[in-house]
Design a protein around this motif. Structure first.
Motif, mmCIF file in Angstrom:
data_model
loop_
_atom_site.group_PDB
_atom_site.id
_atom_site.type_symbol
_atom_site.label_atom_id
_atom_site.label_comp_id
_atom_site.label_asym_id
_atom_site.label_seq_id
_atom_site.Cartn_x
_atom_site.Cartn_y
_atom_site.Cartn_z
ATOM 1 N N GLY A 59 0.885 -1.121 0.135
ATOM 2 C CA GLY A 59 -0.058 -0.172 0.100
ATOM 3 C C GLY A 59 0.955 1.295 0.001
ATOM 4 N N CYS A 60 1.929 1.212 -0.690
ATOM 5 C CA CYS A 60 2.851 2.174 -0.693
ATOM 6 C C CYS A 60 3.160 2.916 -2.439
ATOM 7 N N ASP A 61 3.914 3.748 -2.449
ATOM 8 C CA ASP A 61 4.281 4.227 -3.964
ATOM 9 C C ASP A 61 5.846 3.334 -4.237
ATOM 10 N N ALA A 62 5.677 2.858 -5.485
ATOM 11 C CA ALA A 62 7.012 2.124 -6.032
ATOM 12 C C ALA A 62 8.372 2.803 -5.713
ATOM 13 N N PRO A 63 8.504 3.988 -5.694
ATOM 14 C CA PRO A 63 9.809 4.565 -5.481
ATOM 15 C C PRO A 63 10.144 4.539 -3.737
ATOM 16 N N GLU A 64 9.322 3.988 -3.101
ATOM 17 C CA GLU A 64 9.650 3.739 -1.702
ATOM 18 C C GLU A 64 10.373 2.613 -1.256
ATOM 19 N N ILE A 65 10.237 1.706 -2.272
ATOM 20 C CA ILE A 65 10.808 0.326 -2.240
ATOM 21 C C ILE A 65 12.315 0.231 -2.528
ATOM 22 N N VAL A 66 13.118 -0.376 -1.641
ATOM 23 C CA VAL A 66 14.621 -0.553 -2.071
ATOM 24 C C VAL A 66 14.760 -1.965 -2.076
ATOM 25 N N PHE A 67 15.370 -2.430 -3.220
ATOM 26 C CA PHE A 67 15.695 -3.822 -3.259
ATOM 27 C C PHE A 67 17.063 -4.265 -2.653
ATOM 28 N N THR A 68 17.007 -5.336 -1.834
ATOM 29 C CA THR A 68 18.313 -5.526 -1.044
ATOM 30 C C THR A 68 18.713 -6.963 -1.417
ATOM 31 N N GLY A 69 19.966 -7.256 -0.746
ATOM 32 C CA GLY A 69 20.459 -8.697 -0.961
ATOM 33 C C GLY A 69 19.775 -9.625 -0.151
ATOM 34 N N SER A 70 19.227 -9.180 0.881
ATOM 35 C CA SER A 70 18.569 -10.254 1.891
ATOM 36 C C SER A 70 17.753 -9.231 2.952
ATOM 37 N N ALA A 71 16.897 -9.942 3.805
ATOM 38 C CA ALA A 71 16.044 -9.282 4.734
ATOM 39 C C ALA A 71 17.332 -8.836 5.790
ATOM 40 N N THR A 72 18.485 -9.397 6.079
ATOM 41 C CA THR A 72 19.392 -8.882 6.936
ATOM 42 C C THR A 72 20.096 -7.727 6.494
ATOM 43 N N GLU A 73 20.103 -7.553 5.100
ATOM 44 C CA GLU A 73 20.793 -6.399 4.528
ATOM 45 C C GLU A 73 19.725 -5.228 4.868
ATOM 46 N N ALA A 74 18.316 -5.426 4.710
ATOM 47 C CA ALA A 74 17.432 -4.587 4.807
ATOM 48 C C ALA A 74 17.074 -4.019 6.099
ATOM 49 N N ASP A 75 17.367 -4.869 7.169
ATOM 50 C CA ASP A 75 17.042 -4.662 8.598
ATOM 51 C C ASP A 75 18.466 -3.711 9.026
ATOM 52 N N ASN A 76 19.523 -3.842 8.347
ATOM 53 C CA ASN A 76 20.838 -3.357 8.890
ATOM 54 C C ASN A 76 20.716 -1.746 8.122
#
Ligand code: PLP
Length: 409
Positions: A59-76
């Motif tokens: 329920g957000c806008d596409a530019p608000e998404i950052v793809f990362t190499g894992s959830a660990t990386e996203a949490d970091n």
């Protein structure tokens, strides 16, 4: 012997539709999305489509998404990145350190990021949880203070499946931010003054509403391999306007937040995986998964004396069973079940192999011995009633045998 998989919190198999969607990006559509030629543009378009699918799911806008190499990386990125970017306003001497609030039962990806920040001079509050594993909102409210920059509380726990009151927590933070705004002459809170709220929704995404506006979060983490997508892909939702510094530097991919050529096939897989979660077919399957969970819990507790359920009975993911057995060791139970063709786990996949008792079970107030006697069964789309019946048949025998060896009663 047919193999029964009951470790879906560790990882899930790739959905056939996910795999089908990914395959062209390993072969004919192999382009680099940063290239301006046709091959590159095809890859870029595929990534944009996946970003739209995630935006639709959250329920957000596409530019608000950052793809990362894992959830660990996203949490970091969520934790290190926002704290690094936060401008701590002028505060009394000795209070300028950024303050972060998290819980004692977070995944290591969050806990270790917080510990790293402590080493760099930040202040971290690790909130305790009650006996069911729930964060007490009143405790959280008490912990908020002028130098708090970030709260990170997971949506659902990977070991015990406890679902946290994310909306209530968000309301408490919002209330605090509103009070703070009133004291600012400009009526506008700069980041560092406005407390951000991050949630790790890795285990929740299969079952719970992840609409970021309803949840009231500024940052949210997802992992593809927990939702029938490929391993090695994650995503971070970061609300528009959130100041965040990268933790990986390079060519400036993902709006400068995560450099490195994108895992195009993996990202396409993540996009397809979130589409599948929303299909009515899987929503019906989740009802069946919950029924299996309840059958397992009811019969294990009824038929095996000296067993107890860890985590909440009501605020619990539909696929999680976590039980402790007196006089039986968790690893020995997992090995014995594996020999019977049933794959399970003692705690989270990341900490299995460690001799330390689970930090999650210890935070519930369990003794070390009880924590060591725990078994986690996590259900998923492929499980059948036959699988459940088999576990209920072999488990009591295994526990009895192990208890005999350990000299229990
Ligand atoms: N957060 C939670 C709650 C998890 O369960 C996991 C994986 O076990 C992670 C983060 C890390 O995910 P990944 O394997 O994508 O790094």
């Amino acid at each position: 012997m047919p193999k029964i998989y009951l470790d879906y919190a560790a990882t899930t198999p790739c959905d056939p539709k996910v795999l089908r969607a990914m395959l062209p990006y390993f072969k004919k559509d192999f382009g680099n999305p940063s290239s301006i030629h046709g091959f590159g543009q095809k890859a870029l378009n595929a990534m944009s489509e996946a970003r739209e699918a995630l935006a639709d799911f959250l329920g957000c806008d596409a530019p608000e998404i950052v793809f990362t190499g894992s959830a660990t990386e996203a949490d970091n990125l969520a934790i290190l990145g926002t704290v690094k970017a936060a401008k701590i306003p002028a505060l009394p001497a000795g209070r300028q350190k950024p303050h972060i609030i998290t819980s004692q039962i977070e995944h290591p990806a969050v806990l270790e990021s917080c510990r790293e920040l402590e080493k760099r001079g930040a202040e971290v509050t690790y909130l305790p949880v009650d006996k069911d594993g729930l964060v007490q909102v009143l405790e959280l409210k008490k912990a908020l203070k002028p130098n708090t920059v970030l709260v990170s509380i997971m949506y659902a726990n990977n070991e015990i499946g406890t679902i946290q009151p994310i909306q209530e927590i968000s309301e408490a933070i919002n209330e605090y931010n509103i009070q703070k705004t009133k004291s600012v002459p400009t009526g506008h809170l700069p980041q560092g003054d406005k407390i951000l709220f991050h949630t790790d929704a890795v285990q929740a995404a299969n079952f719970l509403d992840c609409d970021v506006k309803k949840l009231g979060v500024d940052l949210l983490t997802l992992s593809a391999h927990k939702i029938y997508g490929p391993k090695g892909v994650g995503a971070l939702y970061a609300k528009k306007g959130t100041l965040i510094n990268p933790v990986i530097y390079g060519g400036g991919h993902e709006r400068g937040l995560r450099s490195g050529t994108e895992n195009v096939a993996g990202i396409v897989g993540l996009g397809q995986a979130v589409k599948e979660i929303q299909s009515p077919n899987y929503k019906i399957q989740n009802i069946r998964i919950r029924q299996f969970r309840d059958k397992l819990i009811k019969n294990i507790l009824k038929n095996i004396e000296g067993s107890r359920l860890n985590g909440s009975l009501t605020q619990r993911l539909p696929n999680n069973v976590n039980v402790s057995f007196e006089g039986a060791e968790g690893e020995a139970i997992v090995i014995a079940l594996d020999q019977k063709g049933v794959a399970t786990s003692t705690g989270s996949a990341c900490s299995s192999g460690s001799l330390e008792p689970s930090h999650v079970l210890m935070a519930l107030g369990l003794s070390e011995e009880t924590a060591h006697g725990s078994l986690r069964l996590t259900l998923g789309r492929t499980n059948t009633l036959k699988d459940i019946e088999k576990v209920l048949k072999v488990l009591p025998v295994i526990i009895q045998k192990l208890r005999k060896i350990s000299g229990y009663k």
